[in-house]
Design a protein around this motif. Sequence first.
Motif, mmCIF file in Angstrom:
data_model
loop_
_atom_site.group_PDB
_atom_site.id
_atom_site.type_symbol
_atom_site.label_atom_id
_atom_site.label_comp_id
_atom_site.label_asym_id
_atom_site.label_seq_id
_atom_site.Cartn_x
_atom_site.Cartn_y
_atom_site.Cartn_z
ATOM 1 N N ASN A 1 0.833 -1.202 0.000
ATOM 2 C CA ASN A 1 0.000 0.000 0.000
ATOM 3 C C ASN A 1 0.866 1.249 0.000
ATOM 4 O OD1 ASN A 1 -1.855 2.048 0.469
ATOM 5 N ND2 ASN A 1 -3.030 0.852 1.910
ATOM 6 N N LYS A 2 1.930 1.242 0.800
ATOM 7 C CA LYS A 2 2.820 2.394 0.854
ATOM 8 C C LYS A 2 3.560 2.575 -0.474
ATOM 9 C CE LYS A 2 6.410 4.472 3.677
ATOM 10 N NZ LYS A 2 7.277 4.331 4.843
ATOM 11 N N ALA A 3 3.991 1.472 -1.086
ATOM 12 C CA ALA A 3 4.716 1.558 -2.357
ATOM 13 C C ALA A 3 3.816 2.057 -3.483
ATOM 14 C CB ALA A 3 5.301 0.194 -2.707
ATOM 15 N N ILE B 1 -2.944 7.333 -17.160
ATOM 16 C CA ILE B 1 -3.244 5.918 -17.396
ATOM 17 C C ILE B 1 -3.040 5.135 -16.105
ATOM 18 C CG2 ILE B 1 -2.542 3.851 -18.673
ATOM 19 C CD1 ILE B 1 -1.700 5.784 -20.957
ATOM 20 N N TRP B 2 -1.876 5.326 -15.441
ATOM 21 C CA TRP B 2 -1.632 4.592 -14.200
ATOM 22 C C TRP B 2 -2.576 5.041 -13.091
ATOM 23 C CZ3 TRP B 2 -0.443 0.360 -12.089
ATOM 24 C CH2 TRP B 2 -0.323 0.301 -10.703
ATOM 25 N N ILE B 3 -2.879 6.328 -13.036
ATOM 26 C CA ILE B 3 -3.772 6.819 -11.984
ATOM 27 C C ILE B 3 -5.138 6.151 -12.111
ATOM 28 C CG2 ILE B 3 -4.944 8.851 -11.057
ATOM 29 C CD1 ILE B 3 -2.440 10.468 -11.919
ATOM 30 N N ASN B 4 -5.649 6.043 -13.335
ATOM 31 C CA ASN B 4 -6.939 5.378 -13.540
ATOM 32 C C ASN B 4 -6.851 3.882 -13.255
ATOM 33 O OD1 ASN B 4 -8.771 7.482 -14.329
ATOM 34 N ND2 ASN B 4 -7.518 7.709 -16.149
ATOM 35 N N ILE B 5 -5.730 3.254 -13.622
ATOM 36 C CA ILE B 5 -5.544 1.834 -13.307
ATOM 37 C C ILE B 5 -5.499 1.648 -11.799
ATOM 38 C CG2 ILE B 5 -3.876 -0.066 -13.422
ATOM 39 C CD1 ILE B 5 -3.224 0.880 -16.268
ATOM 40 N N HIS B 6 -4.814 2.539 -11.099
ATOM 41 C CA HIS B 6 -4.714 2.459 -9.639
ATOM 42 C C HIS B 6 -6.093 2.563 -8.994
ATOM 43 C CE1 HIS B 6 -2.633 3.103 -5.751
ATOM 44 N NE2 HIS B 6 -3.726 3.806 -5.489
ATOM 45 N N GLY C 1 -7.910 -0.447 -7.041
ATOM 46 C CA GLY C 1 -8.338 -0.201 -5.670
ATOM 47 C C GLY C 1 -9.780 -0.601 -5.455
ATOM 48 N N MET C 2 -10.624 -0.399 -6.467
ATOM 49 C CA MET C 2 -12.019 -0.812 -6.363
ATOM 50 C C MET C 2 -12.164 -2.328 -6.473
ATOM 51 S SD MET C 2 -14.345 1.944 -8.362
ATOM 52 C CE MET C 2 -13.275 2.834 -9.452
ATOM 53 N N VAL C 3 -11.362 -2.946 -7.331
ATOM 54 C CA VAL C 3 -11.492 -4.379 -7.568
ATOM 55 C C VAL C 3 -10.825 -5.196 -6.459
ATOM 56 C CG1 VAL C 3 -10.843 -6.255 -9.126
ATOM 57 C CG2 VAL C 3 -11.702 -4.117 -10.054
ATOM 58 N N LEU C 4 -9.566 -4.889 -6.157
ATOM 59 C CA LEU C 4 -8.793 -5.685 -5.201
ATOM 60 C C LEU C 4 -8.898 -5.177 -3.773
ATOM 61 C CD1 LEU C 4 -5.562 -6.254 -7.293
ATOM 62 C CD2 LEU C 4 -7.494 -7.794 -7.005
ATOM 63 N N GLY C 5 -9.426 -4.006 -3.596
ATOM 64 C CA GLY C 5 -9.547 -3.446 -2.253
ATOM 65 C C GLY C 5 -8.438 -2.451 -1.966
ATOM 66 N N ASN C 6 -8.636 -1.707 -0.904
ATOM 67 C CA ASN C 6 -7.699 -0.645 -0.569
ATOM 68 C C ASN C 6 -6.574 -1.110 0.342
ATOM 69 O OD1 ASN C 6 -9.016 1.335 -2.097
ATOM 70 N ND2 ASN C 6 -10.556 1.543 -0.515
ATOM 71 N N ASN C 7 -6.405 -2.417 0.501
ATOM 72 C CA ASN C 7 -5.258 -2.905 1.248
ATOM 73 C C ASN C 7 -3.992 -2.794 0.428
ATOM 74 O OD1 ASN C 7 -6.828 -3.554 3.429
ATOM 75 N ND2 ASN C 7 -7.172 -5.650 2.751
#
Length: 191
Positions: free
Chosen positions: A72-74, A95-100, A104-110
């Motif tokens: 999460n920190k990385a 592109i990366w910001i939208n992927i992030h 975050g929505m799919v895999l969770g905010n962990n």
Amino acid sequence: MNPDEQLLNQNNSSSAEKVGALKEAQRGGAKNNNSAQPHGFKATVQAAKTEKKTKEAGIAGALPKVVTAAANKATGSFLQQCWLNIIDSFGLTLIWINIHVFLGMVLGNNLFCKLGEEWVSSLPPAFGGEGKVNKMTGLVEGMLLALLDTLALALIFFFFVLVAMLVNAVTNPISIASVALDAIKKLFSPK
């Protein structure tokens, strides 16, 4: 010393009282542990398996928290760098910001922090509580991301329209010339 020898060596009471006291102690120990003693080989093996699973779950439960906190920190640090370098990259870090945000929505905010959380560690404590800063920065980042995505989509649409106009001009030069002449006539003709 085994329990039989302990009973024989005590001289203060009768043997029946000693056996009764020993059995009572065994029953009291089982009641204090809130679990019955396993009876038989199968129950003993089952109790050993559940104890092993409990120990493994405790170790396994702690390990992912450490790993996900580091991840999460990385990813938060990488997200922060993407925001800082958005102009230098001509918007390609969007592109990366939208992927992030999607991951975050799919895999969770962990593993992938929420928008705004990547700035909390670098802000001075004078901005107030982390919850307020987190909500504020998350809201600002979300609105900025929506605006930049809208602009990017508009630029992509404009690019495709321009390419379509150029392809049409190359394939039909006479029709484009007649349209251009009609537009010039309307521009300079009195109304």
